[in-house]
Design a protein around this motif. Structure first.
Motif, PDB file in Angstrom:
ATOM      1  N   VAL A 215       4.935  10.427  20.091  1.00  0.00           N
ATOM      2  CA  VAL A 215       6.225   9.920  20.517  1.00  0.00           C
ATOM      3  C   VAL A 215       6.378  10.030  22.029  1.00  0.00           C
ATOM      4  CG1 VAL A 215       7.434  12.110  20.194  1.00  0.00           C
ATOM      5  CG2 VAL A 215       8.708   9.979  19.940  1.00  0.00           C
ATOM      6  N   GLY A 216       7.164   9.134  22.581  1.00  0.00           N
ATOM      7  CA  GLY A 216       7.395   9.169  24.020  1.00  0.00           C
ATOM      8  C   GLY A 216       8.139   7.915  24.425  1.00  0.00           C
ATOM      9  N   PRO A 217       8.650   7.879  25.660  1.00  0.00           N
ATOM     10  CA  PRO A 217       9.363   6.685  26.111  1.00  0.00           C
ATOM     11  C   PRO A 217       8.395   5.513  26.270  1.00  0.00           C
ATOM     12  CG  PRO A 217       9.081   8.236  27.928  1.00  0.00           C
ATOM     13  CD  PRO A 217       8.570   8.915  26.699  1.00  0.00           C
ATOM     14  N   SER A 218       8.918   4.299  26.392  1.00  0.00           N
ATOM     15  CA  SER A 218       8.013   3.152  26.496  1.00  0.00           C
ATOM     16  C   SER A 218       7.207   3.251  27.783  1.00  0.00           C
ATOM     17  CB  SER A 218       8.792   1.851  26.438  1.00  0.00           C
ATOM     18  OG  SER A 218       9.689   1.798  27.518  1.00  0.00           O
ATOM     19  N   GLY A 219       5.935   2.878  27.692  1.00  0.00           N
ATOM     20  CA  GLY A 219       5.056   2.962  28.841  1.00  0.00           C
ATOM     21  C   GLY A 219       4.442   4.335  29.043  1.00  0.00           C
ATOM     22  N   CYS A 220       4.589   5.231  28.054  1.00  0.00           N
ATOM     23  CA  CYS A 220       4.077   6.587  28.234  1.00  0.00           C
ATOM     24  C   CYS A 220       2.601   6.686  27.858  1.00  0.00           C
ATOM     25  CB  CYS A 220       4.882   7.584  27.400  1.00  0.00           C
ATOM     26  SG  CYS A 220       4.568   7.437  25.633  1.00  0.00           S
ATOM     27  N   GLY A 221       2.036   5.646  27.275  1.00  0.00           N
ATOM     28  CA  GLY A 221       0.617   5.668  26.920  1.00  0.00           C
ATOM     29  C   GLY A 221       0.364   5.926  25.452  1.00  0.00           C
ATOM     30  N   LYS A 222       1.425   6.002  24.647  1.00  0.00           N
ATOM     31  CA  LYS A 222       1.210   6.317  23.226  1.00  0.00           C
ATOM     32  C   LYS A 222       0.495   5.190  22.486  1.00  0.00           C
ATOM     33  CE  LYS A 222       6.000   5.078  22.015  1.00  0.00           C
ATOM     34  NZ  LYS A 222       6.365   4.405  23.267  1.00  0.00           N
TER      35      LYS A 222
END
Lengths: 307, 384, 331
Positions: B40-47
């Protein structure tokens, strides 16, 4: 009626009923403008040349009911079929393979340059697109040189002429097929690329994960999804190649391989003057395939030209 | 048995102008066999990039990915024994559900047609989509397409499932149902699963463990409650939890934290944690703040505040509070209170920041220097 | 309970093929695994065809334009010079001929006049038609089909129709003029009217195309813009002029580029209208001049030089267009 304006939407310039009458009058008038040259041609093409006066070219031949309109006759059409027959056959031999080849290769190129995503493909693609806008005069002399002096196609074709239905002059049509395929590729690639850009990347990736190779993705996923675009491309290419004169003039030049547009240029002119019924019949006959395609698949044609 | 290991996985993209962008930076996670890990992570975090590297859709710049102990970096996607469910489902629109599910078996195995058919039908039964088999994707609802996409992944009997925001195209209600459904299926199949989402609620409710990514860097891996109660840093503390944790940047004055509007006395253990720092970020979750009617302050952890805005949510209210409404740039924070409690804008109330509920973070690095009191054993027991 | 996945796995394990080919993800792998290479069987053959026939031919044509080639034997590539361009711009007697060759200014001027008048009128007419057709009219499809119909015809067929329409004795145009007491007027062979007659016939053929492009542009404008202008109290004409037409810039540019290129290709029409290579000086455009020099006069190299000039004109129009498309990411 006050409700008249009710169904006229926000876009309407013509809110009132009087305005709408004017609107329709203008639309019909413009329709007449586009149709009259063709209508006149049709009417003239069914006049017996001997009875042709030219007084009322837009009226059907109603003699003896209406004087000076000429007598009805299919003679001009008979003459057109005789005069253009060979050209029509040659045009069909040319158009069918050239249309299919340019469509198929265009779809493959667009697939390799769009669906499979790689760096630098845009540069290759720009070369394709620029090809759409090349004035063909810029390549005519080399093309003539190429087909007549560089590629020994004529000589290579001789043994094939022994086969049934193959004539020795067909080599010119082969040269023209290849030429039209090459020059049709840019627009075909553009049309297919516009279509493929809309297909989901995830779908292609799903197919990769499912074990499909690049070729399988094309054959089993992309090709079946391209069928509507193939209709558009085929219709567009068919019209373009059927209607072309310049390449035919410079590659076929003259002789038995002449296509229908070449034959049409000189028809209906003789020492004794112009035979307008024959000429109109011939023009309509030459235009008939593209007109039929247009009438039946007009929406797809519009989609092709608007792209 | 298939455990999935990410070992220092890094992805560097080179842009057209030659600039290099590190999308994923040295990410290492061990995912146990049968575990449900949420990335999980904000958009553009590389997930998503991380997931695509596991799938083989993206090359790995450095590091290693191992499935069941075997390095799979160089394997093409089809040979990785991994199936993926996409955000758009990515069904083949011109094929029926049956053909969609058969496609992978036809392309990656030499099974006979009859056997493929049987396998597809068995899986369809499992997914309860038998009666959809001869329909095209366009004739299915969003939820049905979702099931078919899952069925297509399951039919290939992969060692690991990858899911890229699979629920984000569904409406809120269906999303909640599918969330439970997905968990049930994952549980029944006991298959290693990596699930990507930007939605922290999804992460909290679905994952055995969650891995939080920001800016390509792995911030924390842990159970949802660990991440919630003992965040490694300020980012995790702020990202997990809704409404977000309140933060105040405060000066350290020996045994007290100081900011313009209030002072906060520290317990000895907390004093130790902040020793030597001039500033720390003070954090407290909205639900840990207690609100009571005015009537005198009984200890130093209580403050007189004013209600600024009330956002009713039914079961509870989120209220925005401020120390002083009159100033231009007031210090504000949020608290959640029971939905039955009657508060309205302008009310004067007393807020308590209980000392065992506070978090302290290094102002410069964001690293947590002190977390709230939390016994993971207890918490686990409570959950079970 | 048995795990269904385990059952499936067991069944599949017998059938997994071990494939060694087709790597996608191997950056360390061989160059053969790159996407550009794996997709090459698809794009490379078409690209070679385009490269050879279009770009190869253009380069060859440029080289030919520097020779004195007159069609006999093979071109002499050892003595290259710019003589043909000097002749093209200034006229004179070239070294490869005894006759004086006229410069291209006349046909270049005609080309520009035809190009500008044809494109501008086509766009204006197309825009008006598109706005009229966009008034939520009945039989919209029929009107659209009729307006675009001439576009499906060959230049050669169009020329035949208009040759008939323009005829002095029997042409409809002269009949109409006669009914208002004018004429009969010689049109097709009249030096003053030739170019206008050609332009008019081409406008008849291609204005429907401009309409289709504009109509697509109009349909792409959200209805809310029309409504917003209405709410703001703009009169209908003002609304179109201030709100709608400015949004049709993209449509205008792309239609303009295509129409301009069509007009550069008008050779087929003129050849058919005038039954050969001689449209006469007042209707001669670069396209006809080029073909006449090469194929009728045998001045192949000189024809090539004119073709290069024509090509550069097209390039000057198309390059900014493609560049702007590229910048906007629309390619």
């Amino acid at each position: 009626m006050s409700t008249e304006t009710g169904w006229v939407g926000e876009r309407s310039l013509f809110g009132h009923s009087l305005r709408r009458i004017i609107l329709y009058a203008v639309l019909v008038g413009m329709g007449a403008f586009y149709l009259i040259p063709i209508e006149t041609g049709i009417m003239t093409s069914i006049i017996n040349p001997a009875s042709y006066t030219g007084s009322f070219p837009y009226l059907p031949p109603l003699e003896p009911l209406v004087p000076n309109t000429g007598e009805f006759s299919l003679e001009p059409w008979q003459g057109a079929i005789d005069g253009l027959g060979q050209g029509l056959v040659n045009s069909v031999i040319l158009v069918v393979p050239a249309t299919i080849l340019s469509g198929l290769l265009g779809s493959m190129a667009a697939f390799g340059l769009t669906t499979i995503d790689w760096r630098g493909q845009i540069g290759i693609y720009i070369l394709f697109v620029a090809g759409i806008f090349i004035p063909y005069q810029a390549v005519l002399v080399p093309l003539t040189q190429f087909w007549y002096n560089v590629v020994p196609l004529q000589a290579a074709f001789q043994p094939l002429a022994a086969l049934p239905f193959v004539e020795s002059y067909h080599w010119k049509l082969v040269a023209l097929i290849v030429t039209h395929t090459a020059y049709g590729l840019p627009i075909c690639t553009l049309l297919f690329r516009a279509h493929y850009k809309k297909l989901s990347d995830e779908m292609v990736e799903a197919a990769q994960l499912d074990g499909a190779s690049v070729a399988t993705i094309y054959r089993r996923i992309i090709l079946p999804l391209s069928i509507p675009m193939f209709a558009v491309v085929f219709i567009y290419q068919f019209t373009q190649i059927w209607n072309d004169l310049l390449f035919a003039l410079t590659i076929i030049q003259f002789g038995d391989a002449a296509v229908v547009t070449q034959d049409l240029v000189g028809i209906g002119v003789s020492q004794s003057g112009t035979n307008f019924p024959l000429r109109m019949a011939a023009a309509l006959l030459a235009a008939l395939p593209t007109l039929l395609v247009y009438v039946f698949f007009g929406d797809k044609f519009a989609k092709g030209v608007a792209a | 048995m298939a455990e999935l290991t990410l070992d220092g996985v890094t992805k560097v993209f080179t842009e057209d102008d030659g600039n290099e962008i590190t999308a994923v930076d040295e990410v290492s996670v061990d995912i146990e066999d049968g575990e449900f890990l949420v990335l999980v992570g904000p958009s553009g975090c590389g997930k998503s990039t991380t997931l695509r590297m596991i799938a083989g859709l993206e090359t790995i710049t450095s590091g290693e990915i191992r499935l069941a102990g075997q390095r799979i970096n160089e394997k093409p996607p089809a040979e990785r024994d991994i199936a993926m469910v996409f955000q758009s489902y990515a069904l083949y629109p011109h094929m029926t559900v049956r053909e969609n599910m058969s496609f992978g078996l036809e392309e990656s195995t030499d099974m006979a047609e009859a056997e493929i058919d049987e396998t597809v039908e068995d899986t369809a039964e499992l997914m309860e989509i038998e009666e959809l088999l001869d329909r095209k994707p366009s004739e299915l609802s969003g939820g049905q397409q979702q099931r078919v996409a899952l069925g297509r992944a399951i039919v290939r009997a992969p060692e690991a499932f990858l899911m890229d925001e699979p629920l984000s195209n569904l409406d809120a209600k269906l999303r909640a149902t599918m969330r439970t459904e997905l968990q049930r299926i994952q549980n029944d199949l006991d298959v290693t699963t990596v699930y990507v989402t930007h939605d922290q609620t999804e992460a909290m409710t679905m994952g055995d463990r969650i891995a939080i990514l920001d800016d390509g860097i792995l911030q924390q891996v842990g159970t949802p409650l660990e991440c919630y109660h003992t965040p490694n840093n300020r980012f995790v503390a702020g990202f997990i939890g809704d409404p977000s944790m309140n933060f105040f940047e405060m000066a350290v004055d020996d045994d007290t934290l100081v900011i313009d509007r209030f002072e906060y006395p520290l317990k000895p253990a907390q004093q130790e944690a902040v020793a030597g720092r001039s500033h720390v970020d003070f954090g407290i979750r909205p639900e840990d703040i207690r609100i009571k009617d005015p009537g005198g302050l009984s200890d130093n952890y209580q403050f007189e505040v004013t209600v600024d805005v009330v956002e009713p949510r039914g079961d509870e209210n989120t209220i925005h509070l401020t120390f002083d409404r009159s100033v231009d740039d007031p210090v504000t924070f949020t608290a959640t209170v029971s939905g039955l409690r009657d508060v309205s804008a302008g009310d004067e109330v007393i807020a308590t920041f209980p000392p065992d509920s506070i978090h302290l973070f290094d102002t410069d690095t964001g690293v947590a220097v002190h977390n709230r009191t939390f016994d993971s054993e207890d918490a686990t027991k409570q959950v079970l | 309970m048995r795990n269904p996945l385990t059952v499936l796995r067991r069944r599949l394990s017998k059938h997994r093929e071990l494939r060694a080919d087709g790597g996608t993800a191997s950056q360390a792998g061989s160059i053969l695994d790159r996407d550009s290479v794996r997709s090459a069987p698809f794009w490379l053959p078409p690209f070679l065809l385009v490269g050879l026939f279009i770009y190869g031919a253009i380069i060859w044509n440029i080289v030919l334009s520097l020779t004195n080639f007159q069609g006999l034997g093979s071109p002499d590539y050892t003595a290259l010079d710019f003589e043909n361009y000097v002749i093209a711009f200034f006229g004179g007697t070239p070294s490869w001929s005894e006759l004086t060759v006229s410069p291209i200014w006349n046909s270049a001027w005609n080309t520009v006049v035809l190009m500008v008048s044809f494109s501008v009128v086509c766009l204006a007419l197309g825009l008006v038609l598109a706005i009229l057709v966009d008034q939520e009219i009945r039989f919209e499809n029929t009107f659209r089909t009729i307006y675009l119909l001439p576009m499906s015809l060959s230049f050669v067929v169009t020329a035949k129709f208009w040759l008939y329409m323009y005829n002095v004795e029997t042409g409809l145009v002269n009949l109409l003029l006669g009914s208002v007491g004018v004429g009969p007027v010689e049109i097709v062979q009249n030096p003053d009217l030739k170019l206008a007659a050609v332009a008019f016939a081409l406008i008849w053929q291609f204005s429907g195309y401009a309409m289709i492009v504009y109509l697509a542009g109009l349909r792409a404008i959200p209805t809310s813009h029309f409504e917003a202008a209405r709410v703001d109290g703009a009169s209908t004409l003002r609304m179109y002029w201030r709100v709608i037409i400015p949004q049709l810039r993209t449509a205008t540019v792309s239609a303009l580029v295509v129409l301009t290129v069509f007009s550069l290709k008008a050779f087929d029409f003129l050849f058919s209208m005038y039954g050969g290579y001689q449209p006469g000086p007042s209707a001669d455009i670069l396209a006809t001049r080029m073909v006449r020099e090469a194929y009728a006069n045998g001045n192949w190299a000189y024809g090539s030089a004119i073709a290069v000039i024509l090509f550069l004109m097209a390039l000057a129009i198309v390059t900014p267009y493609i560049y702007s498309q590229y910048k906007r990411g629309e390619l």
